[in-house]
Write a protein that holds these residues in place. Structure first.
Motif, PDB file in Angstrom:
ATOM      1  N   ASP A 126     -97.161 -64.696 -18.214  1.00  0.00           N
ATOM      2  CA  ASP A 126     -97.664 -64.573 -16.849  1.00  0.00           C
ATOM      3  C   ASP A 126     -96.634 -65.034 -15.826  1.00  0.00           C
ATOM      4  O   ASP A 126     -96.614 -64.550 -14.689  1.00  0.00           O
ATOM      5  CB  ASP A 126     -98.955 -65.381 -16.686  1.00  0.00           C
ATOM      6  CG  ASP A 126    -100.143 -64.717 -17.366  1.00  0.00           C
ATOM      7  OD1 ASP A 126    -100.049 -63.505 -17.657  1.00  0.00           O
ATOM      8  OD2 ASP A 126    -101.158 -65.398 -17.604  1.00  0.00           O
ATOM      9  N   GLY A 151    -104.515 -58.905 -18.950  1.00  0.00           N
ATOM     10  CA  GLY A 151    -104.528 -58.943 -17.496  1.00  0.00           C
ATOM     11  C   GLY A 151    -103.413 -58.128 -16.884  1.00  0.00           C
ATOM     12  O   GLY A 151    -103.597 -57.438 -15.862  1.00  0.00           O
ATOM     13  N   GLN A 152    -102.235 -58.166 -17.476  1.00  0.00           N
ATOM     14  CA  GLN A 152    -101.118 -57.377 -16.977  1.00  0.00           C
ATOM     15  C   GLN A 152    -101.384 -55.881 -17.130  1.00  0.00           C
ATOM     16  O   GLN A 152    -101.009 -55.086 -16.263  1.00  0.00           O
ATOM     17  CB  GLN A 152     -99.838 -57.771 -17.713  1.00  0.00           C
ATOM     18  CG  GLN A 152     -99.307 -59.140 -17.343  1.00  0.00           C
ATOM     19  CD  GLN A 152     -98.136 -59.564 -18.199  1.00  0.00           C
ATOM     20  OE1 GLN A 152     -98.107 -59.316 -19.412  1.00  0.00           O
ATOM     21  NE2 GLN A 152     -97.158 -60.213 -17.600  1.00  0.00           N
ATOM     22  N   LYS A 180    -103.847 -54.831 -14.438  1.00  0.00           N
ATOM     23  CA  LYS A 180    -103.169 -54.784 -13.139  1.00  0.00           C
ATOM     24  C   LYS A 180    -102.309 -53.542 -13.029  1.00  0.00           C
ATOM     25  O   LYS A 180    -102.271 -52.887 -11.976  1.00  0.00           O
ATOM     26  CB  LYS A 180    -102.310 -56.035 -12.963  1.00  0.00           C
ATOM     27  CG  LYS A 180    -101.607 -56.109 -11.618  1.00  0.00           C
ATOM     28  CD  LYS A 180    -100.850 -57.421 -11.467  1.00  0.00           C
ATOM     29  CE  LYS A 180    -100.131 -57.482 -10.120  1.00  0.00           C
ATOM     30  NZ  LYS A 180     -99.394 -58.765  -9.959  1.00  0.00           N
ATOM     31  N   ALA A 181    -101.597 -53.184 -14.101  1.00  0.00           N
ATOM     32  CA  ALA A 181    -100.736 -52.007 -14.067  1.00  0.00           C
ATOM     33  C   ALA A 181    -101.530 -50.705 -13.959  1.00  0.00           C
ATOM     34  O   ALA A 181    -101.107 -49.755 -13.304  1.00  0.00           O
ATOM     35  CB  ALA A 181     -99.861 -51.965 -15.322  1.00  0.00           C
ATOM     36  N   HIS A 190    -104.943 -50.421 -12.863  1.00  0.00           N
ATOM     37  CA  HIS A 190    -105.887 -50.333 -11.752  1.00  0.00           C
ATOM     38  C   HIS A 190    -105.535 -51.182 -10.541  1.00  0.00           C
ATOM     39  O   HIS A 190    -106.235 -51.132  -9.536  1.00  0.00           O
ATOM     40  CB  HIS A 190    -107.287 -50.732 -12.228  1.00  0.00           C
ATOM     41  CG  HIS A 190    -107.957 -49.684 -13.062  1.00  0.00           C
ATOM     42  ND1 HIS A 190    -108.284 -48.436 -12.583  1.00  0.00           N
ATOM     43  CD2 HIS A 190    -108.347 -49.700 -14.363  1.00  0.00           C
ATOM     44  CE1 HIS A 190    -108.863 -47.728 -13.545  1.00  0.00           C
ATOM     45  NE2 HIS A 190    -108.904 -48.473 -14.638  1.00  0.00           N
ATOM     46  N   GLY A 191    -104.495 -52.017 -10.640  1.00  0.00           N
ATOM     47  CA  GLY A 191    -104.136 -52.873  -9.517  1.00  0.00           C
ATOM     48  C   GLY A 191    -104.827 -54.224  -9.584  1.00  0.00           C
ATOM     49  O   GLY A 191    -105.547 -54.545 -10.536  1.00  0.00           O
ATOM     50  N   ASP A 192    -104.579 -55.032  -8.565  1.00  0.00           N
ATOM     51  CA  ASP A 192    -105.119 -56.393  -8.527  1.00  0.00           C
ATOM     52  C   ASP A 192    -106.637 -56.407  -8.344  1.00  0.00           C
ATOM     53  O   ASP A 192    -107.217 -55.497  -7.763  1.00  0.00           O
ATOM     54  CB  ASP A 192    -104.489 -57.187  -7.384  1.00  0.00           C
ATOM     55  CG  ASP A 192    -103.015 -57.446  -7.621  1.00  0.00           C
ATOM     56  OD1 ASP A 192    -102.654 -57.804  -8.748  1.00  0.00           O
ATOM     57  OD2 ASP A 192    -102.232 -57.270  -6.664  1.00  0.00           O
ATOM     58  N   ASP A 193    -107.248 -57.467  -8.852  1.00  0.00           N
ATOM     59  CA  ASP A 193    -108.665 -57.763  -8.609  1.00  0.00           C
ATOM     60  C   ASP A 193    -109.607 -56.691  -9.121  1.00  0.00           C
ATOM     61  O   ASP A 193    -110.681 -56.471  -8.565  1.00  0.00           O
ATOM     62  CB  ASP A 193    -108.919 -57.987  -7.109  1.00  0.00           C
ATOM     63  CG  ASP A 193    -108.086 -59.129  -6.565  1.00  0.00           C
ATOM     64  OD1 ASP A 193    -107.929 -60.132  -7.284  1.00  0.00           O
ATOM     65  OD2 ASP A 193    -107.591 -59.017  -5.427  1.00  0.00           O
ATOM     66  N   TYR A 194    -109.218 -55.981 -10.202  1.00  0.00           N
ATOM     67  CA  TYR A 194    -110.129 -55.011 -10.788  1.00  0.00           C
ATOM     68  C   TYR A 194    -111.066 -55.748 -11.741  1.00  0.00           C
ATOM     69  O   TYR A 194    -110.613 -56.444 -12.644  1.00  0.00           O
ATOM     70  CB  TYR A 194    -109.349 -53.927 -11.542  1.00  0.00           C
ATOM     71  CG  TYR A 194    -110.155 -52.687 -11.813  1.00  0.00           C
ATOM     72  CD1 TYR A 194    -110.293 -51.691 -10.846  1.00  0.00           C
ATOM     73  CD2 TYR A 194    -110.792 -52.509 -13.036  1.00  0.00           C
ATOM     74  CE1 TYR A 194    -111.034 -50.549 -11.099  1.00  0.00           C
ATOM     75  CE2 TYR A 194    -111.539 -51.370 -13.295  1.00  0.00           C
ATOM     76  CZ  TYR A 194    -111.652 -50.400 -12.318  1.00  0.00           C
ATOM     77  OH  TYR A 194    -112.398 -49.268 -12.566  1.00  0.00           O
TER      78      TYR A 194
END
Length: 258
Positions: free
Chosen positions: A97, A180-181, A184-185, A187-191
């Motif tokens: 992270d 988590g990565q 994020k890759a 769907h983007g942040d805060d999905y």
């Protein structure tokens, strides 16, 4: 590969000397410093091809050093292998992270260390692929621009999310990504999804890829990676266990619009 400059950031002198000895035996140029502050300064000044970074350092710790290196445009592209004393999952995940490219658990075996160093240097030396450039890894051929995947020349139909996960892993063979990565890759942040949702998607992806599914490997307790052909620390049982567990979960990583 030979002649690459490798910086060792390690406060235990005997371990630093052992690292230097093994690296220099294989024609790497290895130097060492004993603190996080010195590691930051040396990396910024000498721009090594690779940093071996101890997690537990006096003063500025390894995680903070890694974060600062990855946040600085001048050093963000320098790969970092984290050295961890116990190999605890929490430490390893925290290292990834923070931006680490790989990890080696102490006490380490020289052959494993050198294989990791070689693999990370090879990936670091490769040119960053264009997002629309076709990717080929083993039997897999992925064409992002055409949204096409073939296994041994035969087409495979994937959902948007499955395709994005596969493309993301294939863009950096051998790199380990946490769940988590991956979210994020894709769907983007805060999905709002759970790690189990990623497991379900990966299990479905492996089934559709058939023989090519073995290329998507589980790193137990951390996440997933695309096989880069080195075979280091590959755990085939982890793949089967993860797929079995995922079959019982619900798919929360739903496909959205492109």
């Amino acid at each position: 590969m030979s002649g690459e400059n490798i910086l060792i950031v390690e406060d235990e002198e005997d371990i630093a000397e052992l690292l230097e000895y093994n690296l220099q035996r294989h024609d790497y140029v290895a130097t060492s410093v004993g603190s996080g502050e010195e590691g930051l300064q040396a990396t910024r000044e000498s721009k090594p091809q690779l940093v071996l970074l101890d997690l537990m350092l006096p003063g500025l710790g390894g995680l903070d050093v890694c974060r600062r290196l990855k946040a600085d445009p001048a050093t963000a592209g320098i790969p970092v292998i984290m050295l961890t004393a116990k190999g605890e999952e929490e430490d390893i995940i925290a290292g990834f992270d923070a931006g680490a490219d790989d990890y080696v658990t102490k006490p380490f075996r020289p052959k494993v260390l050198l294989a990791r160093v070689k693999a990370v240097l090879r990936r670091g030396a490769a040119k960053r692929r264009n997002d629309d450039e076709p990717l080929t890894q083993g039997p897999l051929h992925i064409h992002p621009g055409r949204f096409e995947v073939t296994v041994d020349g035969l087409p495979v139909e994937l959902t948007r999310t499955e395709f994005r996960i596969l493309s993301f892993l294939a863009s950096r063979p051998g790199w380990v990504f946490t769940r988590g990565q991956i979210v994020k890759a894709v769907h983007g942040d805060d999905y709002p999804v759970t790690g189990r949702a990623v497991d379900v998607q990966v299990a479905a992806l492996r089934r559709k890829l058939g023989a090519g599914g073995r290329m998507v490997q589980t790193v137990r307790g951390i996440g997933y990676k695309m096989d880069d052909g080195t075979g280091v620390d590959t755990d085939p049982d982890a793949n089967a266990d993860a797929d079995s567990d995922a079959d019982a979960g619900e798919n929360e990583l739903a496909d959205g619009p492109k």
